[in-house]
Every structure is written in C-alpha cells, then in structure tokens.
Design an enzyme around this catalytic site. Sequence first.
Site, PDB file in Angstrom:
ATOM      1  N   SER A  74     -16.827  22.515 -31.688  1.00 30.27           N
ATOM      2  CA  SER A  74     -17.392  23.010 -32.953  1.00 30.27           C
ATOM      3  C   SER A  74     -16.517  22.776 -34.179  1.00 30.27           C
ATOM      4  O   SER A  74     -16.980  22.990 -35.302  1.00 30.27           O
ATOM      5  CB  SER A  74     -17.688  24.507 -32.841  1.00 30.27           C
ATOM      6  OG  SER A  74     -18.947  24.669 -32.267  1.00 30.27           O
ATOM      7  N   LYS A  77     -17.994  20.692 -36.771  1.00 27.70           N
ATOM      8  CA  LYS A  77     -19.023  21.199 -37.687  1.00 27.70           C
ATOM      9  C   LYS A  77     -18.513  21.292 -39.134  1.00 27.70           C
ATOM     10  O   LYS A  77     -19.297  21.266 -40.080  1.00 27.70           O
ATOM     11  CB  LYS A  77     -19.538  22.563 -37.192  1.00 27.70           C
ATOM     12  CG  LYS A  77     -20.336  22.409 -35.884  1.00 27.70           C
ATOM     13  CD  LYS A  77     -20.685  23.720 -35.201  1.00 27.70           C
ATOM     14  CE  LYS A  77     -21.446  23.432 -33.912  1.00 27.70           C
ATOM     15  NZ  LYS A  77     -21.604  24.570 -33.014  1.00 27.70           N
ATOM     16  N   TYR A 199     -25.240  15.126 -32.440  1.00 30.22           N
ATOM     17  CA  TYR A 199     -24.584  16.433 -32.282  1.00 30.22           C
ATOM     18  C   TYR A 199     -23.678  16.446 -31.036  1.00 30.22           C
ATOM     19  O   TYR A 199     -22.530  16.888 -31.097  1.00 30.22           O
ATOM     20  CB  TYR A 199     -25.649  17.544 -32.200  1.00 30.22           C
ATOM     21  CG  TYR A 199     -25.041  18.897 -31.932  1.00 30.22           C
ATOM     22  CD1 TYR A 199     -24.381  19.596 -32.937  1.00 30.22           C
ATOM     23  CD2 TYR A 199     -25.086  19.455 -30.656  1.00 30.22           C
ATOM     24  CE1 TYR A 199     -23.792  20.824 -32.681  1.00 30.22           C
ATOM     25  CE2 TYR A 199     -24.499  20.682 -30.392  1.00 30.22           C
ATOM     26  CZ  TYR A 199     -23.851  21.361 -31.414  1.00 30.22           C
ATOM     27  OH  TYR A 199     -23.248  22.573 -31.149  1.00 30.22           O
ATOM     28  N   TYR A 251     -16.993  32.122 -34.615  1.00 27.53           N
ATOM     29  CA  TYR A 251     -18.061  32.750 -33.839  1.00 27.53           C
ATOM     30  C   TYR A 251     -18.325  34.172 -34.320  1.00 27.53           C
ATOM     31  O   TYR A 251     -18.188  34.470 -35.498  1.00 27.53           O
ATOM     32  CB  TYR A 251     -17.754  32.689 -32.335  1.00 27.53           C
ATOM     33  CG  TYR A 251     -17.462  31.295 -31.868  1.00 27.53           C
ATOM     34  CD1 TYR A 251     -18.433  30.307 -31.951  1.00 27.53           C
ATOM     35  CD2 TYR A 251     -16.211  30.932 -31.383  1.00 27.53           C
ATOM     36  CE1 TYR A 251     -18.178  29.011 -31.551  1.00 27.53           C
ATOM     37  CE2 TYR A 251     -15.950  29.638 -30.979  1.00 27.53           C
ATOM     38  CZ  TYR A 251     -16.939  28.681 -31.068  1.00 27.53           C
ATOM     39  OH  TYR A 251     -16.687  27.402 -30.688  1.00 27.53           O
ATOM     40  N   VAL A 269     -15.010  25.492 -28.567  1.00 26.24           N
ATOM     41  CA  VAL A 269     -14.860  25.970 -27.188  1.00 26.24           C
ATOM     42  C   VAL A 269     -13.971  25.070 -26.324  1.00 26.24           C
ATOM     43  O   VAL A 269     -13.689  25.399 -25.184  1.00 26.24           O
ATOM     44  CB  VAL A 269     -16.229  26.188 -26.489  1.00 26.24           C
ATOM     45  CG1 VAL A 269     -17.015  27.305 -27.137  1.00 26.24           C
ATOM     46  CG2 VAL A 269     -17.029  24.901 -26.434  1.00 26.24           C
TER      47      VAL A 269
HETATM   48  N1  GLU Z   1     -21.004  21.669 -27.604  1.00 28.79           N
HETATM   49  C1  GLU Z   1     -21.033  23.083 -27.736  1.00 28.79           C
HETATM   50  C2  GLU Z   1     -22.454  23.563 -27.820  1.00 28.79           C
HETATM   51  O1  GLU Z   1     -23.180  23.028 -28.577  1.00 28.79           O
HETATM   52  C3  GLU Z   1     -20.256  23.483 -28.963  1.00 28.79           C
HETATM   53  C4  GLU Z   1     -19.799  24.833 -28.780  1.00 28.79           C
HETATM   54  C5  GLU Z   1     -18.670  25.227 -29.676  1.00 28.79           C
HETATM   55  O2  GLU Z   1     -17.575  24.660 -29.672  1.00 28.79           O
HETATM   56  O3  GLU Z   1     -18.919  26.187 -30.391  1.00 28.79           O
HETATM   57  O4  GLU Z   1     -22.872  24.460 -27.136  1.00 28.79           O
END
Ligand code: GLU
Length: 315
Positions: A74, A77, A199, A251, A269
């Site tokens: 993430s 992002k 993604y 998060y 994650v």
């Molecule tokens: N590839 C993970 C998902 O889309 C990303 C999760 C993350 O790092 O928050 O569930």
Amino acid sequence: MARVPLRPLDGIDFDAVLGEIGDAVAKDFGKGKVASYIPALKRVSPKKLGIAVSTVDGKEYRYGDAREPFSIQSISKVLTLIVALHHEGEGLWKRVGREPSGNPYNSLVQLERENGIPRNPFINAGALVVTDSLLTHDKDAKENFLNLARTLSGNKKVKFDREVARSERDHGHRNAAIAHFLKSHGNLNCDVEEVLDLYFHQCALAMSCLDLSRAFLPLANQGNDMHAGGNLIDKRRVKRVNAVMLTCGVYDGVGNFAYRVGIPCKSGVGGGIVGVIPRALSICVWSPELDAIGNSYVGTRVLELFTSKTHLSVF
Ligand code: GLU
C-alpha cells in the site's frame, strides 16, 4: 514562491540513533505476524529489519536490511495519488474523499453506505479509483508508474515482483468485488480487469528502504527531488499529500499512530512504513511482522523511538 527554512539536523548523530533503536527493538520480534493473505508474502523471513533515512541536506543513513527489496504494497498508493493529482488536479476529490475511514482497508460495507465514493485514496476502494485515473489519462500507465518509482528512487533496477503480482491476482477476490462495485456506481472509467492488473502490479513493486526513503524525500523537501534533479512533485501538492498520509496513512490506527509517532506515514502489509518529516528528512523502516491493524509491529516502534530520540515530529 519563497523557500521555507530547513530544520537544523547537524546536532543529531543519526548513525548512533539508528544503532540504539536497533538494539532496543530486538525484544519486539515475535509479537506480530507476517501477512498471510497471499502465499507469496507468507514466505518472507519475519526477522528482517531495515531502516533508511534521507535528509534534505543530502545525507543518508542506513541500518540492517536497508538495501533489501521488499513488497511495498500500500505504500504505492501515495505514488499513484501523486500521479492522479497531477492528471486530475482537485477534481479527483469528487471521486474519492479524504477522511479517515475508521474501517478495515478492504471493507465493502462503508462503500455501499456511501454510494461508491471511497472515504480516502489509501483504502483499497479509493486506491482503485486513483489507479483508474492513471489508466484513464495514460495508456502506458503501468510502465510509466514503474519509471516514476525508478526515477524517484534513483534506482533503475526497481521492478515488479511478478510472483507477488500473480499471487495478488489469484487471491484478489475482495479487490475484484470492490472494483466491480465501484464500476456499478459509475466510479471507474476503465475496464475492471485493467484497473485490477495495474493495482496488483503497483502493490507488487519491490523496493528497499533506501529506495523508498529517497523516493519520498521530495515530500519532505517542498517537492524538490535531488535524485532526478527536478520537481516531479508539485510544491503545492506536498502539503495535501502529507496531510492525507497523516490522517489516513496507517489503516484503521491513525489516531494511536499519530499519538505515538507524530509524523505523516504510509504503511503497507509487506511490513514497510515510510515517514515524512517536513523540511528535515524522509525515513523508511521495514520489518514484516504486522500488528492486528496491519502496520509493522517493530516498524511502528522504530518510528516512535526515532521521533522521540531526535525530537523531530510535526508537533
Ligand atoms: N495488496 C493488498 C491488498 O490490496 C494491499 C494491502 C496493503 O498493503 O494495505 O489487499
């Protein structure tokens, strides 16, 4: 635009600070759990610890496994948000909000209640909208995103981990559900499969702590990018992106995290967390064991100790 003075860092012995922190967190291994939602991440050694710091006066400090690439997940992002804001400007905020979600990052419930407008760009639903924006404006979005990561990090070897990307796709049913749901609300322009493919690849980007601390340095340095020698990130956007990181970056644990660490951060994650201290430095820590919310257990502790020992936070 006038340059705001940088923060004085001369009195800080960063090598000593990182060494002390490494010793202090040795007892914290084994308290979290490595991500297991896809097989490719489950295999990572839990005992890794890397830290890298890049300062606005051009210095770098490393500790432990700082040069070892890991799955940035993430953290990507933030980079896609920067690109989408470049393409769409403030119009992007019609399609995605910028409030903390108070829900798990991959939740569908809130999206349904709020008519397909994700709370923020760092939960999965919001990130899928942002990814859609990249594809809408650029038919070579995947390649150009990889090039951006390479340019910002100054490392041409940065690449997608194909095995992680495949594993994301093979187990990405919830993300697929979110993408279809967004599409049904008219909040995805592109083909769902194309959006998911980009993604999953952005999540599967493999970068080291050093790559990431370099890539995020412009957010600490008013957009100025020392490695690419330009201004890839618009100065005006630096405040906005850092604000979204502070309020939505870790998060469903932003309040406690801000209380303990006190700087804008984005976690993934894969166990990485990138932090930005405006006009001072960027920092990346990687340690794969996660707490119950999904943030690196040891990584959070490292950042808490770092801002306490250096007295550098945004507060
Ligand atoms: N590839 C993970 C998902 O889309 C990303 C999760 C993350 O790092 O928050 O569930």
